[in-house]
Scaffold this motif. Structure first.
Motif, PDB file in Angstrom:
ATOM      1  N   GLU A  98       0.882  -1.257   0.159  1.00 32.44           N
ATOM      2  CA  GLU A  98      -0.012   0.053  -0.127  1.00 32.44           C
ATOM      3  C   GLU A  98       0.839   1.258  -0.076  1.00 32.44           C
ATOM      4  O   GLU A  98       0.611   2.325  -0.653  1.00 32.44           O
ATOM      5  N   TYR A  99       1.716   1.303   0.824  1.00 32.46           N
ATOM      6  CA  TYR A  99       2.850   2.327   0.920  1.00 32.46           C
ATOM      7  C   TYR A  99       3.223   2.587  -0.646  1.00 32.46           C
ATOM      8  O   TYR A  99       3.684   3.660  -0.888  1.00 32.46           O
ATOM      9  N   TYR A 102       1.190   5.441  -2.662  1.00 30.58           N
ATOM     10  CA  TYR A 102       1.062   6.677  -2.075  1.00 30.58           C
ATOM     11  C   TYR A 102       1.560   7.775  -3.008  1.00 30.58           C
ATOM     12  O   TYR A 102       1.190   8.760  -3.092  1.00 30.58           O
ATOM     13  N   GLY A 133      -3.128   4.855  -8.179  1.00 33.55           N
ATOM     14  CA  GLY A 133      -3.227   6.004  -7.198  1.00 33.55           C
ATOM     15  C   GLY A 133      -4.567   6.664  -7.172  1.00 33.55           C
ATOM     16  O   GLY A 133      -4.880   7.629  -6.750  1.00 33.55           O
ATOM     17  N   THR A 158      -8.369   9.704   3.188  1.00 31.47           N
ATOM     18  CA  THR A 158      -7.483   8.816   2.361  1.00 31.47           C
ATOM     19  C   THR A 158      -6.092   8.632   3.119  1.00 31.47           C
ATOM     20  O   THR A 158      -5.963   9.295   4.110  1.00 31.47           O
ATOM     21  N   PRO A 159      -5.320   7.840   2.785  1.00 29.93           N
ATOM     22  CA  PRO A 159      -4.041   7.424   3.491  1.00 29.93           C
ATOM     23  C   PRO A 159      -3.098   8.698   3.520  1.00 29.93           C
ATOM     24  O   PRO A 159      -2.145   8.866   4.225  1.00 29.93           O
ATOM     25  N   LEU A 160      -3.266   9.770   2.700  1.00 27.15           N
ATOM     26  CA  LEU A 160      -2.561  10.795   2.609  1.00 27.15           C
ATOM     27  C   LEU A 160      -2.906  11.917   3.538  1.00 27.15           C
ATOM     28  O   LEU A 160      -2.038  12.797   3.818  1.00 27.15           O
ATOM     29  N   TYR A 163       0.052  13.019   6.253  1.00 24.94           N
ATOM     30  CA  TYR A 163       0.875  13.711   5.419  1.00 24.94           C
ATOM     31  C   TYR A 163       0.535  15.364   5.211  1.00 24.94           C
ATOM     32  O   TYR A 163       1.476  16.041   4.914  1.00 24.94           O
ATOM     33  N   TYR A 189       5.474  11.577   3.079  1.00 27.91           N
ATOM     34  CA  TYR A 189       5.365  10.012   2.557  1.00 27.91           C
ATOM     35  C   TYR A 189       6.720   9.269   2.802  1.00 27.91           C
ATOM     36  O   TYR A 189       6.923   8.204   3.260  1.00 27.91           O
TER      37      TYR A 189
END
Length: 355
Positions: A98-99, A102, A133, A158-160, A163, A189
């Motif tokens: 998953e990383y 990103y 993405g 979201t995963p962002l 950050y 990230y």
């Protein structure tokens, strides 16, 4: 080999290790690229690729083909392979995979926001986004007017989201602020991904530390060169550099005060791993720097395949596809020499060849 990880790695990672090395065997060889360099039309490329792993993805495409069709189908193959690995993965490999997506998410966010700023059609922008993405609310990015709205309305789920803590300001979204946002997100990230890999330890930590440090250093060089002659201050430039890598911290201090490409070159030549990259460039030349970094990246990714008992091999497998030459085909007769000089058709292809 590190500790006793080899004793238990195959319990959860053995199957995907075999799958990834099988994917590697399906990469185009140097001979394939040499044959592709002889192609004069996109249909010729399709015919040659029909005998490779890309064949099933192109077989139902009618003529006349377009360059974007071939790129889209080859990217689809990569996405399908990624999704298969993600479905089969257990922790910590699933989080690791998953990383990897990103970075594509960040690029997609910047693409949508920048395109909207220049009044481009949202649907057209979505078609240009990288499929790895994508996320559910990406289409609503067009409504954001500043960084706070971008976070509150879209990116909070979201995963962002973690950050964005350094990006949330009330400033309007203009070209300069969007680029600062992109580099700030990438910094957060890369640092987060680096810490995650360090926690894993073993061969994964060693290999991924090298790959991520190289990416952090490359971004520091690009930020420096691209900000020369702009309103970005030295302190602002320094804040965009990742807090790890071979250049951290003393190289960052020197890069922050560089005012031309030759000063950047002087800083980088102090670091032996980067001397060979800058030795390929003439003084005052920066156009070929991306190509030199690109070739070095491929070498490092391929070295990851030489290690076993490491989930970093999956990162190497998901390296971006080398089919840039396809876009040159429609511009014959001037492009045959260009094709032979593209890195994806000469030196780089040798690195992809299965051993």
């Amino acid at each position: 080999m590190y500790g006793f990880e080899a004793m238990t790695f195959n319990i959860h990672g053995g199957y995907l290790e075999a799958i990834v090395r099988g994917y590697r065997a399906g990469l185009l060889t140097a001979a394939d690229y040499n044959n592709l360099c002889q192609c004069e039309t996109l249909d010729d490329i399709k015919m040659h690729l029909s005998a490779t792993e890309y064949g099933p993805y192109l077989q139902n495409e009618p003529s006349p083909l377009h360059t974007t069709t071939i790129v889209e189908k080859c990217t689809l193959k990569l996405v399908d392979e990624y999704k298969h690995m993600l479905c089969q993965a257990t922790e910590p490999l699933s989080t690791f995979l998953e990383y990897i997506t990103y970075g594509h998410m960040i690029d997609n966010v910047v693409l949508i926001v920048t395109g909207t700023l220049h009044e481009r059609d949202v649907q057209e922008l979505l078609e240009k986004c990288h499929p790895l993405g994508m996320f559910d609310s990406i289409a609503t990015l067009a409504v954001a007017q500043n960084m706070r709205e971008l976070y509150r309305l879209v990116l909070v789920d979201t995963p962002l989201a973690p950050y964005f803590s350094e990006c949330i300001t009330s400033e309007d979204l203009d070209d300069m602020n969007i680029e600062i946002m992109r580099n700030t997100l990438y910094k957060a990230y890369l640092e987060d991904f680096y810490k995650f890999c360090q926690k894993l330890g073993g061969a994964t930590a060693e290999i991924m530390s090298d790959l991520l440090a190289f990416e952090a250093d490359r971004r520091a060089v690009n930020i420096t060169i691209n900000s020369i002659g702009t309103e970005l201050t030295r302190d602002d430039r320094r804040k965009l550099y990742s807090n790890f890598g071979l250049l951290y911290p003393y190289g960052h201090e020197e890069l922050a005060v560089c005012e031309d490409i030759d000063q950047v070159r002087g800083v980088m030549e102090k670091y032996p791993p980067y001397q060979s990259i800058f030795s390929k460039l003439s003084y005052g030349e920066s156009q070929m720097l991306d190509k030199a970094f690109y070739e070095e990246e491929v070498k490092r990714l391929c070295l990851a395949f030489e290690q076993q008992v490491s989930i970093s091999v999956k990162c190497s497998c998901l390296f971006r596809g080398s089919i840039l030459f396809i876009s040159c085909i429609p511009h014959f007769p001037l492009t045959r020499d260009v094709i032979f000089h593209l890195p994806t058709c000469s030196s780089i292809t040798g690195y992809f060849s299965p051993t």
